[in-house]
Design a protein around this motif. Sequence first.
Motif, PDB file in Angstrom:
ATOM      1  N   PHE A  90      -6.211   9.029   2.360  1.00 47.60           N
ATOM      2  CA  PHE A  90      -6.489   9.403   3.750  1.00 47.60           C
ATOM      3  C   PHE A  90      -6.109  10.872   3.965  1.00 47.60           C
ATOM      4  CE2 PHE A  90      -5.929   4.813   3.924  1.00 47.60           C
ATOM      5  CZ  PHE A  90      -6.930   4.404   4.782  1.00 47.60           C
ATOM      6  N   THR A  91      -4.959  11.227   3.409  1.00 47.73           N
ATOM      7  CA  THR A  91      -4.487  12.610   3.558  1.00 47.73           C
ATOM      8  C   THR A  91      -5.457  13.573   2.871  1.00 47.73           C
ATOM      9  OG1 THR A  91      -2.285  11.646   3.358  1.00 47.73           O
ATOM     10  CG2 THR A  91      -2.408  14.040   3.377  1.00 47.73           C
ATOM     11  N   ASP A  92      -5.869  13.221   1.647  1.00 46.40           N
ATOM     12  CA  ASP A  92      -6.795  14.067   0.873  1.00 46.40           C
ATOM     13  C   ASP A  92      -8.078  14.353   1.627  1.00 46.40           C
ATOM     14  OD1 ASP A  92      -5.174  14.162  -1.250  1.00 46.40           O
ATOM     15  OD2 ASP A  92      -6.317  12.789  -2.536  1.00 46.40           O
ATOM     16  N   ILE A  93      -8.652  13.286   2.185  1.00 46.78           N
ATOM     17  CA  ILE A  93      -9.959  13.448   2.824  1.00 46.78           C
ATOM     18  C   ILE A  93      -9.839  14.357   4.061  1.00 46.78           C
ATOM     19  CG2 ILE A  93     -10.061  11.450   4.415  1.00 46.78           C
ATOM     20  CD1 ILE A  93     -12.869  10.902   3.225  1.00 46.78           C
ATOM     21  N   ILE A 119      -4.120  -1.377  -7.907  1.00 46.68           N
ATOM     22  CA  ILE A 119      -5.345  -0.605  -7.687  1.00 46.68           C
ATOM     23  C   ILE A 119      -4.964   0.823  -7.319  1.00 46.68           C
ATOM     24  CG2 ILE A 119      -7.499  -0.515  -6.368  1.00 46.68           C
ATOM     25  CD1 ILE A 119      -7.015  -3.465  -5.658  1.00 46.68           C
ATOM     26  N   THR A 120      -5.730   1.765  -7.850  1.00 47.25           N
ATOM     27  CA  THR A 120      -5.412   3.167  -7.570  1.00 47.25           C
ATOM     28  C   THR A 120      -6.001   3.605  -6.233  1.00 47.25           C
ATOM     29  OG1 THR A 120      -5.603   3.406  -9.939  1.00 47.25           O
ATOM     30  CG2 THR A 120      -5.285   5.427  -8.714  1.00 47.25           C
ATOM     31  N   VAL A 121      -5.514   3.030  -5.161  1.00 45.81           N
ATOM     32  CA  VAL A 121      -5.859   3.522  -3.818  1.00 45.81           C
ATOM     33  C   VAL A 121      -4.555   3.523  -3.022  1.00 45.81           C
ATOM     34  CG1 VAL A 121      -8.228   2.634  -3.731  1.00 45.81           C
ATOM     35  CG2 VAL A 121      -6.385   1.230  -2.844  1.00 45.81           C
ATOM     36  N   GLY A 122      -4.522   4.300  -1.970  1.00 50.90           N
ATOM     37  CA  GLY A 122      -3.307   4.328  -1.159  1.00 50.90           C
ATOM     38  C   GLY A 122      -3.399   5.372  -0.068  1.00 50.90           C
ATOM     39  N   GLY A 123      -2.281   5.574   0.582  1.00 50.37           N
ATOM     40  CA  GLY A 123      -2.223   6.459   1.742  1.00 50.37           C
ATOM     41  C   GLY A 123      -2.640   7.889   1.447  1.00 50.37           C
ATOM     42  N   ILE A 170       0.865  -1.189   0.000  1.00 52.39           N
ATOM     43  CA  ILE A 170       0.000   0.000   0.000  1.00 52.39           C
ATOM     44  C   ILE A 170       0.899   1.236   0.000  1.00 52.39           C
ATOM     45  CG2 ILE A 170      -1.931   1.163   1.110  1.00 52.39           C
ATOM     46  CD1 ILE A 170      -2.563  -1.489   2.556  1.00 52.39           C
ATOM     47  N   GLY A 171       1.020   1.855  -1.160  1.00 53.08           N
ATOM     48  CA  GLY A 171       1.863   3.043  -1.285  1.00 53.08           C
ATOM     49  C   GLY A 171       1.049   4.299  -1.031  1.00 53.08           C
ATOM     50  N   ALA A 172       1.500   5.408  -1.615  1.00 51.94           N
ATOM     51  CA  ALA A 172       0.760   6.654  -1.465  1.00 51.94           C
ATOM     52  C   ALA A 172      -0.407   6.695  -2.450  1.00 51.94           C
ATOM     53  CB  ALA A 172       1.690   7.836  -1.697  1.00 51.94           C
ATOM     54  N   SER A 173      -0.162   6.241  -3.689  1.00 52.71           N
ATOM     55  CA  SER A 173      -1.233   6.352  -4.678  1.00 52.71           C
ATOM     56  C   SER A 173      -1.630   5.024  -5.312  1.00 52.71           C
ATOM     57  CB  SER A 173      -0.818   7.332  -5.783  1.00 52.71           C
ATOM     58  OG  SER A 173       0.381   6.892  -6.372  1.00 52.71           O
ATOM     59  N   THR A 174      -0.810   4.001  -5.135  1.00 48.90           N
ATOM     60  CA  THR A 174      -1.116   2.713  -5.752  1.00 48.90           C
ATOM     61  C   THR A 174      -1.011   1.596  -4.726  1.00 48.90           C
ATOM     62  OG1 THR A 174      -0.193   3.453  -7.858  1.00 48.90           O
ATOM     63  CG2 THR A 174      -0.417   1.091  -7.588  1.00 48.90           C
ATOM     64  N   MET A 175      -1.895   0.632  -4.847  1.00 45.47           N
ATOM     65  CA  MET A 175      -1.766  -0.583  -4.039  1.00 45.47           C
ATOM     66  C   MET A 175      -1.491  -1.748  -4.994  1.00 45.47           C
ATOM     67  SD  MET A 175      -4.339  -2.324  -1.288  1.00 45.47           S
ATOM     68  CE  MET A 175      -5.830  -2.168  -2.265  1.00 45.47           C
ATOM     69  N   ASN A 176      -0.337  -2.392  -4.818  1.00 46.26           N
ATOM     70  CA  ASN A 176      -0.032  -3.591  -5.614  1.00 46.26           C
ATOM     71  C   ASN A 176      -0.560  -4.799  -4.865  1.00 46.26           C
ATOM     72  OD1 ASN A 176       3.065  -2.051  -5.428  1.00 46.26           O
ATOM     73  ND2 ASN A 176       1.959  -2.023  -7.351  1.00 46.26           N
ATOM     74  N   GLY A 221       1.622   3.136   3.372  1.00 49.16           N
ATOM     75  CA  GLY A 221       0.187   3.210   3.674  1.00 49.16           C
ATOM     76  C   GLY A 221      -0.264   2.157   4.680  1.00 49.16           C
ATOM     77  N   SER A 222       0.499   1.056   4.762  1.00 49.07           N
ATOM     78  CA  SER A 222       0.110  -0.025   5.680  1.00 49.07           C
ATOM     79  C   SER A 222       0.426   0.339   7.128  1.00 49.07           C
ATOM     80  CB  SER A 222       0.836  -1.325   5.310  1.00 49.07           C
ATOM     81  OG  SER A 222       2.198  -1.259   5.675  1.00 49.07           O
ATOM     82  N   LYS A 223       1.154   1.459   7.328  1.00 50.05           N
ATOM     83  CA  LYS A 223       1.528   1.852   8.687  1.00 50.05           C
ATOM     84  C   LYS A 223       0.410   2.604   9.407  1.00 50.05           C
ATOM     85  CE  LYS A 223       5.753   3.740   8.712  1.00 50.05           C
ATOM     86  NZ  LYS A 223       7.060   4.216   8.182  1.00 50.05           N
ATOM     87  N   LEU A 224      -0.653   2.903   8.716  1.00 48.01           N
ATOM     88  CA  LEU A 224      -1.766   3.611   9.342  1.00 48.01           C
ATOM     89  C   LEU A 224      -2.235   2.838  10.575  1.00 48.01           C
ATOM     90  CD1 LEU A 224      -3.674   6.072   8.684  1.00 48.01           C
ATOM     91  CD2 LEU A 224      -5.295   4.336   7.932  1.00 48.01           C
ATOM     92  N   ALA A 225      -2.319   3.546  11.694  1.00 45.02           N
ATOM     93  CA  ALA A 225      -2.683   2.881  12.942  1.00 45.02           C
ATOM     94  C   ALA A 225      -4.006   2.133  12.800  1.00 45.02           C
ATOM     95  CB  ALA A 225      -2.776   3.914  14.063  1.00 45.02           C
ATOM     96  N   GLY A 226      -4.020   0.874  13.171  1.00 49.27           N
ATOM     97  CA  GLY A 226      -5.252   0.079  13.178  1.00 49.27           C
ATOM     98  C   GLY A 226      -5.636  -0.523  11.834  1.00 49.27           C
TER      99      GLY A 226
END
Length: 353
Positions: free
Chosen positions: A217-220, A210-214, A189-195, A293-298
């Motif tokens: 979370f920052t954007d929202i 997939i075009t999702v990533g950390g 899970i990167g910033a903009s892409t998830m492999n 991106g995988s370091k997000l708590a929880g």
Amino acid sequence: MLFGKKKGVAGLDVGSSSVKVVELDGKLNNLSLVGLGYENLPDDTIVDGQIMEMNAVSEVIQNVCKDHQISANQVVTGVSGHSVIVKNIVLPPMSRDELEESIDWHAEEHIPYDLSDVSLDYHVTSQTNDATQVLIAACKRERIDALKQAVQLAGKQPVVIDIDTFALQNCYEINYQPDASQTVALLNIGASTMNVNIVQGVNSVFTRDITVGGSQFTDILQRNLGLSFQQAEAVKRGVVDPQSNMDEKSIEPLMNNVTEMVAMEIQKTFDFYRATTEDTGVQVQKILISGGGSKLAGLAEELSSKLELPVEVLDPFRQIKVDTRKFDPDYLSEIMPEMAVAVGLAVRGVEVR
Ligand SMILES: Nc1ncnc2c1ncn2[C@@H]1O[C@H](COP(=O)(O)OP(=O)(O)OP(=O)(O)O)[C@@H](O)[C@H]1O
Ligand SMILES: [Mg+2]
């Protein structure tokens, strides 16, 4: 130099938020870490996988290598995201020559771009009397050219352009030496892409970027709480700025929304994998996560409960010798999730040097 030190080939991971570099030495079954670097990229220098600020990117590549004494002049680097297409295709039995001659024609229907605009590579994964199974990988040529240019401007020579999801798999194989009974889903899970790479033993049975990533979370947080990029990053990492009088209660639901979406994307991918491999498909037993991106708590716990699978953090240095006098173990464990792809690229570097 006749008896000189063997020239190294480093792994260089140019992500959309940061650049990572790893240099390994030794044989594949006995690797040691000789160089390691990490540096953030300025915001918006790489957007949607595309290099927007060539000079800024090459400067960061140059700095990360210089500051961390990376001696290798040659690097293996990688691409990922939606301009990369990876597919397993099944063709009639044929000789290597016949395949070489017809691969463009066969690949064409699986690649949504004009073949003249892509760089195509392939690898025969199995050959029986009934079929030839071929793994094809294609990437938009302009993406590869831009990446090469950034690396060259930084004074390094790109010797191999790999694919991030395969580098991730290489990193897993070296460190976990899985046998054929083990099926795991590797997630980066990167910033903009998830492999996503589902691997049975040492065979990749399904991949998808997939075009999702950390950064989602920052954007929202930025949009809903009116924060700057830096403020939102800090809030996301749990370092709340005491100056700001922000409504802390509103943070959790916003983050949960994105977590839900990430979990759903993974679930959809697993469902798709199951549907396309109906009877032959083996069940994913475990998820190994990596990427910043995988370091997000929880997040790991959330994914585990939503997907009903054990989730572990992939350790890219599990089987690699690390001299703790040279590399601070605390720093290493902090940046460990981000280094998985760079380690895999460096492993490839050891193979090709
Ligand atoms: N402690 C943390 N908590 C939450 N998120 C984090 C933490 N540390 C890093 N991140 C997030 O991880 C992401 C960066 O991860 P990584 O370095 O793997 O991405 P990248 O390789 O630059 O991007 P990509 O591969 O998508 O192009 C950023 O979105 C960053 O905010
Ligand atoms: Mg990355």
